[in-house]
Motif scaffolding. Structure first.
Motif, PDB file in Angstrom:
ATOM      1  N   LYS A 237      -1.261   1.240  19.535  1.00  0.00           N
ATOM      2  CA  LYS A 237      -1.226   2.664  19.251  1.00  0.00           C
ATOM      3  C   LYS A 237      -2.331   3.019  18.262  1.00  0.00           C
ATOM      4  O   LYS A 237      -2.676   2.233  17.399  1.00  0.00           O
ATOM      5  CB  LYS A 237       0.133   3.065  18.661  1.00  0.00           C
ATOM      6  N   LYS A 238      -2.880   4.208  18.419  1.00  0.00           N
ATOM      7  CA  LYS A 238      -3.941   4.649  17.519  1.00  0.00           C
ATOM      8  C   LYS A 238      -3.330   5.270  16.270  1.00  0.00           C
ATOM      9  O   LYS A 238      -3.428   6.462  16.020  1.00  0.00           O
ATOM     10  CB  LYS A 238      -4.857   5.643  18.223  1.00  0.00           C
ATOM     11  N   VAL A 239      -2.654   4.426  15.504  1.00  0.00           N
ATOM     12  CA  VAL A 239      -2.010   4.860  14.270  1.00  0.00           C
ATOM     13  C   VAL A 239      -2.639   4.098  13.115  1.00  0.00           C
ATOM     14  O   VAL A 239      -2.719   2.866  13.137  1.00  0.00           O
ATOM     15  CB  VAL A 239      -0.495   4.597  14.306  1.00  0.00           C
ATOM     16  N   ALA A 240      -3.112   4.828  12.115  1.00  0.00           N
ATOM     17  CA  ALA A 240      -3.758   4.195  10.967  1.00  0.00           C
ATOM     18  C   ALA A 240      -2.713   3.696   9.983  1.00  0.00           C
ATOM     19  O   ALA A 240      -1.752   4.405   9.658  1.00  0.00           O
ATOM     20  CB  ALA A 240      -4.695   5.181  10.283  1.00  0.00           C
ATOM     21  N   VAL A 241      -2.890   2.480   9.541  1.00  0.00           N
ATOM     22  CA  VAL A 241      -2.043   1.921   8.492  1.00  0.00           C
ATOM     23  C   VAL A 241      -2.810   2.033   7.181  1.00  0.00           C
ATOM     24  O   VAL A 241      -3.884   1.441   7.027  1.00  0.00           O
ATOM     25  CB  VAL A 241      -1.698   0.449   8.786  1.00  0.00           C
ATOM     26  N   LEU A 242      -2.279   2.807   6.245  1.00  0.00           N
ATOM     27  CA  LEU A 242      -2.957   3.042   4.975  1.00  0.00           C
ATOM     28  C   LEU A 242      -2.584   1.955   3.976  1.00  0.00           C
ATOM     29  O   LEU A 242      -1.405   1.636   3.800  1.00  0.00           O
ATOM     30  CB  LEU A 242      -2.596   4.416   4.421  1.00  0.00           C
ATOM     31  N   LEU A 243      -3.592   1.412   3.320  1.00  0.00           N
ATOM     32  CA  LEU A 243      -3.365   0.355   2.332  1.00  0.00           C
ATOM     33  C   LEU A 243      -2.494   0.852   1.190  1.00  0.00           C
ATOM     34  O   LEU A 243      -1.662   0.109   0.663  1.00  0.00           O
ATOM     35  CB  LEU A 243      -4.723  -0.124   1.805  1.00  0.00           C
ATOM     36  N   SER A 244      -2.662   2.118   0.808  1.00  0.00           N
ATOM     37  CA  SER A 244      -1.869   2.676  -0.297  1.00  0.00           C
ATOM     38  C   SER A 244      -0.386   2.730   0.044  1.00  0.00           C
ATOM     39  O   SER A 244       0.467   2.596  -0.841  1.00  0.00           O
ATOM     40  CB  SER A 244      -2.377   4.078  -0.653  1.00  0.00           C
TER      41      SER A 244
END
Length: 645
Positions: free
Chosen positions: A552-559
């Motif tokens: 899926k084109k879902v961004a996982v944010l490091l924060s």
């Protein structure tokens, strides 16, 4: 003809006399006292460079209830006499002094080797005390951790309750030049928030330039809190001189009124005449030196606007065409022409091998050699006056230095100092081309970036928000010291509330705070958020935003990932899994946890819950100092001990 060699020799001798080390004054410590394990010699103490090897000097100490809030307790801490402190400050020996009141403390200052100092002693009272805390908290910067470590045999890891330390306090005696000018005493003053040279000079009723000279500060130099400053006085200080208040824009500094000349000065008339002749010789030498430098300075020079030409024509000297889209506003053009060396396009072509691929660093940035020095040359389109006007006002070792400019056929070319080790992003995220940064290098980078942001937010005039802080905009020099770059989006904070609103939200995913994304709110806390993300990158080696990995084109944010790591059970195990595996176990888990917690505070969703850069910088100073003291051979033992908790 024989007189000329003699007069030249006389000028030369006077020149040597004037600049002999005995007559040099002291260097400003400039935040070096926070880096405990870097041996800055200026942090050890003031140089013993005056004719007096011992003198009465004065320290200013701020009362600290309940431990140090009377003449007796302060005298005990600073090895002074309570009766002298009481008399000087117009109190009794046992009067309780209100918190944070400035107290004048007379001490005997003497040469110890090649340094002036006044020795006191201190017995450690808590297992949490370190050289850093003793110097900066207990003694309020009147000593430094480097000076303590230089004069005590105990390692920072071997501190224990009851240990007695020698504490060298910073003091100095006047130089010969100062004595000639009538200076009798030097006061060691710890800079506080809101202080600047004009304000301090006014309150001590001394000439502003004499303060700058005493601390080797230029007219454009910036001073920082928690640094000591020498104040030269012509008479013994009194209680009313210590009441330093914040600077007021509405109260200009009064002109300095020199003290009267005594009758005995008439007998020195011949001396003054001789000094005048010598000064004239010095000016002549300086003029000759300038003419020699001017004739050898090469092709690169600042070009004044020729008489009869407008701004566009002036910049047209470097290739600007009025038919092309304008690169600057009129004000921006004038500031560029007036403040920066302007290069010819042909010079940059030769410097970069005609912008050949073998000189390409990344994007549109090329490596070049100008006048024998490496430089980074960036080709840009559009209005670059914002970045130029910001960088020309900033002078900080952790901010990239802009050294020149050129415009040609609608493009701007900015010439920067060269950072040999490229961007932090490359070192963290492209390991196929770079070895792994060590733990100490990562903490050093975080400390440097925090120092640069701390300067931008609190000491630049006006203060600035970078707005585009990310690992690719952090460059590393040959010693892996960090420099903040790319100020194209930076904004000055010119209102008292410290915020601005914008409809033009621009940035990089993963680094932008919620209030900016949703409302276009720009405050210094925007940089704090981005810096928190950079710290997480340093800890984990991961990018600020990455794909979910499930197709899926879902961004996982490091924060967001960090919140899971430090919540719930098995925090230490989750943290070890989070930390960059390339570090293996070669890092102190306790300090990594402290740094992760600081980063998590920085990326809080509510901007009011985030610390200021001042608070972040002070916290990182302690992490940095402890990291330098950490021995990698103890890593496995320390980490296994933590795992067993």
């Amino acid at each position: 003809m024989a007189a000329f060699p003699f007069s030249s020799a006389l000028c030369f001798l006077f020149f040597c006399y004037l600049f002999h080390p005995l007559y040099a004054q002291q260097d400003f410590i400039n935040n070096e006292q926070f880096a405990c394990y870097i041996n800055y010699t200026s942090a050890w103490g003031y140089t013993c460079n005056g004719p007096q090897k011992s003198c009465t000097s004065y320290l200013i100490f701020r009362s600290q209830p309940p431990s140090y809030d009377s003449a007796v307790s302060i005298a005990y801490l600073l090895n002074s006499r309570a009766s002298d402190i009481a008399q000087l400050n117009q109190i009794s020996d046992v009067d309780k002094i209100p918190a944070n009141t400035q107290v004048l403390v007379p001490v005997n200052c003497s040469c110890s080797g090649n340094l002036y100092q006044h020795n006191s002693s201190y017995t450690l009272k808590s297992p949490r005390e370190t050289y850093f805390s003793v110097a900066n908290n207990t003694y309020q910067g009147l000593s430094t951790c480097q000076a303590l470590m230089n004069q005590n045999v105990y390692g920072d890891g071997n501190m224990s309750v009851g240990l007695n330390l020698v504490v060298p306090l910073r003091c100095a005696c006047p130089t010969r030049n100062q004595i000639t000018d009538g200076v009798k005493y030097l006061v060691t003053y710890l800079i506080d928030w809101g202080n600047d040279i004009p304000t301090i000079s006014q309150k001590f009723q001394v000439d502003e330039q004499s303060v700058r000279d005493a601390n080797n500060l230029s007219s454009s130099a910036t001073i920082f809190p928690f640094n000591s400053l020498l104040i030269p006085l012509k008479s013994e200080p009194t209680r009313d001189l210590t009441l330093i208040s914040p600077p007021s824009a509405e109260s200009p500094e009064p002109p300095f009124v020199p003290t009267g000349v005594s009758n005995s000065s008439k007998s020195n008339k011949g001396v003054y005449i001789g000094i005048g002749i010598g000064a004239g010789c010095l000016l002549l030498l300086l003029l000759l030196g300038f003419l020699f430098w001017f004739s050898r300075r090469g092709r690169v020079q600042e070009k004044p606007i020729p008489e009869g030409k407008n701004l566009e024509q002036a910049v047209g000297l470097t290739g600007f065409s009025s038919k092309q889209s304008p690169l600057f506003s009129a004000e921006g053009l004038r500031e560029v022409v007036d403040s920066l060396p302007i290069y010819k396009f042909e010079e940059l072509q030769r410097a970069t091998g005609f912008f050949g691929d073998d000189h390409l660093i990344q994007g549109s940035v090329y490596r070049g050699v100008i006048n024998g020095d490496d430089a980074a040359i960036k080709r840009m389109k559009g209005d670059v006056s914002n970045e130029i006007n910001i960088l020309k006002r900033i002078n900080h070792s952790n901010v990239i230095r802009l050294s020149g400019f050129c415009s040609h056929e609608g493009n701007s070319y900015l010439v920067y100092e060269f950072a040999e080790n490229g961007s932090l992003s490359n070192w963290l995220h492209e390991r196929n081309s770079s070895p792994c940064l060590t733990w100490k290098q990562r903490v050093q980078v975080a400390y440097d970036v925090a120092d640069g942001l701390h300067y931008l937010h609190n000491y630049a005039n006006p203060p600035y928000v970078h707005k585009n802080l990310k690992s690719s905009n952090i460059l590393l020099d040959g010693c892996f010291r960090a420099k903040i770059a790319n100020f194209g989006l930076a904004k000055g904070v010119e209102n008292e509330e410290g915020y601005q609103m914008t409809r033009h939200v621009v940035g990089t995913q993963g680094y932008m705070a919620l209030e900016y994304l949703e409302h276009g709110l720009v405050t210094p806390k925007l940089d704090v958020f981005a810096f928190g993300v950079v710290m997480l990158e340093l800890l984990s080696g991961r990018e600020a935003a990455s794909s979910s990995g499930d197709g899926k084109k879902v961004a996982v944010l490091l924060s967001e990932s960090m919140k899971f790591v430090l919540e719930g059970e098995n925090v230490r195990k989750k943290l070890k899994d989070f930390i960059d595996p390339n570090l293996r176990s070669d890092y102190p888990l306790d300090l990594a946890f402290t740094m992760a917690q600081l980063a998590l505070n920085c990326v809080a969703s509510d901007l009011n819950s985030r610390p200021t850069m001042n608070e972040v910088f002070l916290s990182l100073s302690k992490i940095f100092s402890s990291s330098l003291d950490w021995d990698s051979s103890d890593a496995s033992k320390s980490n296994s001990h933590i795992d067993g908790r």
